[in-house]
Motif scaffolding. Structure first.
Motif, mmCIF file in Angstrom:
data_model
loop_
_atom_site.group_PDB
_atom_site.id
_atom_site.type_symbol
_atom_site.label_atom_id
_atom_site.label_comp_id
_atom_site.label_asym_id
_atom_site.label_seq_id
_atom_site.Cartn_x
_atom_site.Cartn_y
_atom_site.Cartn_z
ATOM 1 N N ASP A 54 -9.962 -1.144 31.430
ATOM 2 C CA ASP A 54 -10.113 -2.484 32.003
ATOM 3 C C ASP A 54 -11.366 -3.184 31.504
ATOM 4 O O ASP A 54 -11.924 -4.035 32.190
ATOM 5 C CB ASP A 54 -10.160 -2.378 33.532
ATOM 6 C CG ASP A 54 -8.868 -1.831 34.104
ATOM 7 O OD1 ASP A 54 -7.803 -2.200 33.596
ATOM 8 O OD2 ASP A 54 -8.932 -1.019 35.053
ATOM 9 N N LYS A 55 -11.794 -2.855 30.311
ATOM 10 C CA LYS A 55 -13.046 -3.402 29.787
ATOM 11 C C LYS A 55 -12.806 -4.707 29.031
ATOM 12 O O LYS A 55 -11.759 -4.908 28.434
ATOM 13 C CB LYS A 55 -13.712 -2.401 28.836
ATOM 14 C CG LYS A 55 -14.054 -1.064 29.474
ATOM 15 C CD LYS A 55 -15.245 -1.196 30.358
ATOM 16 C CE LYS A 55 -15.817 -0.012 30.915
ATOM 17 N NZ LYS A 55 -15.759 1.160 31.235
ATOM 18 N N GLN A 56 -13.809 -5.558 29.065
ATOM 19 C CA GLN A 56 -13.865 -6.763 28.252
ATOM 20 C C GLN A 56 -14.881 -6.507 27.145
ATOM 21 O O GLN A 56 -15.892 -5.846 27.372
ATOM 22 C CB GLN A 56 -14.303 -7.967 29.092
ATOM 23 C CG GLN A 56 -13.329 -8.348 30.186
ATOM 24 C CD GLN A 56 -12.017 -8.844 29.610
ATOM 25 O OE1 GLN A 56 -12.004 -9.638 28.673
ATOM 26 N NE2 GLN A 56 -10.908 -8.364 30.155
ATOM 27 N N TYR A 57 -14.622 -7.039 25.959
ATOM 28 C CA TYR A 57 -15.522 -6.804 24.831
ATOM 29 C C TYR A 57 -16.905 -7.364 25.132
ATOM 30 O O TYR A 57 -17.061 -8.499 25.579
ATOM 31 C CB TYR A 57 -14.975 -7.438 23.549
ATOM 32 C CG TYR A 57 -15.876 -7.185 22.363
ATOM 33 C CD1 TYR A 57 -15.842 -5.964 21.705
ATOM 34 C CD2 TYR A 57 -16.777 -8.149 21.929
ATOM 35 C CE1 TYR A 57 -16.672 -5.724 20.614
ATOM 36 C CE2 TYR A 57 -17.604 -7.914 20.843
ATOM 37 C CZ TYR A 57 -17.545 -6.697 20.204
ATOM 38 O OH TYR A 57 -18.372 -6.454 19.143
ATOM 39 N N ASP A 58 -17.903 -6.537 24.894
ATOM 40 C CA ASP A 58 -19.304 -6.937 25.044
ATOM 41 C C ASP A 58 -20.059 -6.284 23.891
ATOM 42 O O ASP A 58 -20.143 -5.052 23.818
ATOM 43 C CB ASP A 58 -19.849 -6.477 26.394
ATOM 44 C CG ASP A 58 -21.287 -6.898 26.632
ATOM 45 O OD1 ASP A 58 -21.906 -7.502 25.725
ATOM 46 O OD2 ASP A 58 -21.806 -6.621 27.728
ATOM 47 N N LYS A 59 -20.591 -7.111 23.006
ATOM 48 C CA LYS A 59 -21.238 -6.566 21.804
ATOM 49 C C LYS A 59 -22.441 -5.691 22.132
ATOM 50 O O LYS A 59 -22.801 -4.814 21.363
ATOM 51 C CB LYS A 59 -21.652 -7.675 20.855
ATOM 52 C CG LYS A 59 -22.754 -8.565 21.376
ATOM 53 C CD LYS A 59 -23.161 -9.581 20.354
ATOM 54 C CE LYS A 59 -24.318 -10.386 20.931
ATOM 55 N NZ LYS A 59 -24.935 -11.216 19.953
ATOM 56 N N ASP A 60 -23.062 -5.905 23.293
ATOM 57 C CA ASP A 60 -24.244 -5.128 23.659
ATOM 58 C C ASP A 60 -23.911 -3.696 24.060
ATOM 59 O O ASP A 60 -24.733 -2.801 23.899
ATOM 60 C CB ASP A 60 -25.010 -5.825 24.790
ATOM 61 C CG ASP A 60 -25.522 -7.195 24.371
ATOM 62 O OD1 ASP A 60 -25.870 -7.348 23.173
ATOM 63 O OD2 ASP A 60 -25.555 -8.101 25.218
ATOM 64 N N VAL A 61 -22.720 -3.464 24.607
ATOM 65 C CA VAL A 61 -22.357 -2.102 25.035
ATOM 66 C C VAL A 61 -21.284 -1.465 24.140
ATOM 67 O O VAL A 61 -20.923 -0.313 24.346
ATOM 68 C CB VAL A 61 -21.902 -2.071 26.517
ATOM 69 C CG1 VAL A 61 -23.047 -2.385 27.438
ATOM 70 C CG2 VAL A 61 -20.735 -2.995 26.748
ATOM 71 N N ALA A 62 -20.796 -2.210 23.155
ATOM 72 C CA ALA A 62 -19.763 -1.668 22.263
ATOM 73 C C ALA A 62 -20.260 -0.422 21.534
ATOM 74 O O ALA A 62 -19.521 0.547 21.359
ATOM 75 C CB ALA A 62 -19.308 -2.722 21.265
ATOM 76 N N LYS A 63 -21.517 -0.427 21.122
ATOM 77 C CA LYS A 63 -22.092 0.735 20.436
ATOM 78 C C LYS A 63 -22.091 1.962 21.355
ATOM 79 O O LYS A 63 -21.774 3.079 20.925
ATOM 80 C CB LYS A 63 -23.516 0.411 19.991
ATOM 81 C CG LYS A 63 -24.189 1.515 19.224
ATOM 82 C CD LYS A 63 -25.576 1.076 18.768
ATOM 83 C CE LYS A 63 -26.268 2.178 18.013
ATOM 84 N NZ LYS A 63 -27.604 1.788 17.560
ATOM 85 N N THR A 64 -22.414 1.758 22.611
ATOM 86 C CA THR A 64 -22.409 2.863 23.581
ATOM 87 C C THR A 64 -21.003 3.393 23.793
ATOM 88 O O THR A 64 -20.790 4.601 23.836
ATOM 89 C CB THR A 64 -23.006 2.383 24.925
ATOM 90 O OG1 THR A 64 -24.302 1.857 24.685
ATOM 91 C CG2 THR A 64 -23.073 3.512 25.924
ATOM 92 N N TRP A 65 -20.025 2.492 23.921
ATOM 93 C CA TRP A 65 -18.640 2.925 24.119
ATOM 94 C C TRP A 65 -18.135 3.736 22.930
ATOM 95 O O TRP A 65 -17.482 4.762 23.110
ATOM 96 C CB TRP A 65 -17.727 1.731 24.339
ATOM 97 C CG TRP A 65 -17.944 1.003 25.626
ATOM 98 C CD1 TRP A 65 -18.558 1.472 26.758
ATOM 99 C CD2 TRP A 65 -17.551 -0.333 25.917
ATOM 100 N NE1 TRP A 65 -18.570 0.506 27.725
ATOM 101 C CE2 TRP A 65 -17.960 -0.618 27.235
ATOM 102 C CE3 TRP A 65 -16.909 -1.327 25.198
ATOM 103 C CZ2 TRP A 65 -17.717 -1.843 27.852
ATOM 104 C CZ3 TRP A 65 -16.672 -2.548 25.814
ATOM 105 C CH2 TRP A 65 -17.067 -2.794 27.120
ATOM 106 N N THR A 66 -18.424 3.281 21.713
ATOM 107 C CA THR A 66 -17.949 4.019 20.539
ATOM 108 C C THR A 66 -18.570 5.409 20.479
ATOM 109 O O THR A 66 -17.886 6.387 20.178
ATOM 110 C CB THR A 66 -18.250 3.266 19.230
ATOM 111 O OG1 THR A 66 -19.641 3.012 19.135
ATOM 112 C CG2 THR A 66 -17.479 1.971 19.148
ATOM 113 N N ARG A 67 -19.857 5.498 20.791
ATOM 114 C CA ARG A 67 -20.521 6.803 20.780
ATOM 115 C C ARG A 67 -19.935 7.723 21.858
ATOM 116 O O ARG A 67 -19.701 8.903 21.616
ATOM 117 C CB ARG A 67 -22.025 6.631 20.990
ATOM 118 C CG ARG A 67 -22.775 7.961 20.901
ATOM 119 C CD ARG A 67 -24.270 7.790 21.001
ATOM 120 N NE ARG A 67 -24.744 7.109 19.800
ATOM 121 C CZ ARG A 67 -25.531 6.045 19.807
ATOM 122 N NH1 ARG A 67 -25.943 5.524 20.934
ATOM 123 N NH2 ARG A 67 -25.913 5.501 18.671
#
Length: 139
Positions: A54-67
């Motif tokens: 249920d996430k919305q794209y956020d460039k600030d946390v995208a790096k954390t999600w991918t990791r």
């Protein structure tokens, strides 16, 4: 050396039984010991859907999600007993879904008989995620 002498000695057979390891060195995975693609596919899909459901794209946390997705997939594959002599690499790419097309390409040099890869895609109205796992047989 005659062909009859190539058989294992009784001592080598006993060593194999005690250690559970074959006395001979295996250059290829045995039948049924290939990289478990259905299990890896399930692991990837579960990790991506749980993290990004249920996430919305956020460039600030995208790096954390991918990791976090890559670490979760990596740990679950490493803990699986069916991945004995395979090394694996997990690659995750996450981006914003803007309606434009995207092309994802990867290239590796490996042994086509033993090594393999699997790619899964997750997307919702806001983002897309591509996860690829490469499994290479450890000779």
């Amino acid at each position: 050396m005659p062909a009859a002498a190539a058989h294992l000695s009784p001592e080598a057979e006993m060593d194999e039984e005690q250690t559970g390891q074959p006395a001979a060195y295996s250059m290829r995975p045995a039948f049924g010991e290939s990289f478990p693609l259905p299990i890896v596919k399930s692991i990837i899909n579960t990790a991506m859907s749980e993290k990004l459901k249920d996430k919305q794209y956020d460039k600030d946390v995208a790096k954390t999600w991918t990791r976090e997705i890559a670490d979760e997939v990596n740990q679950q594959i490493a803990a699986n007993p069916k991945v004995k002599r395979y090394k694996h690499v997990v690659q995750v790419m996450l981006g914003q879904e803007l309606g434009a097309g995207a092309t994802y390409l990867s290239r590796c040099c490996w042994d086509c008989d033993c090594d393999t890869s699997i790619t899964e895609v997750f997307s919702n109205t806001s983002l897309f995620c591509v996860c690829t796992v490469y499994g290479t047989y450890q000779y």
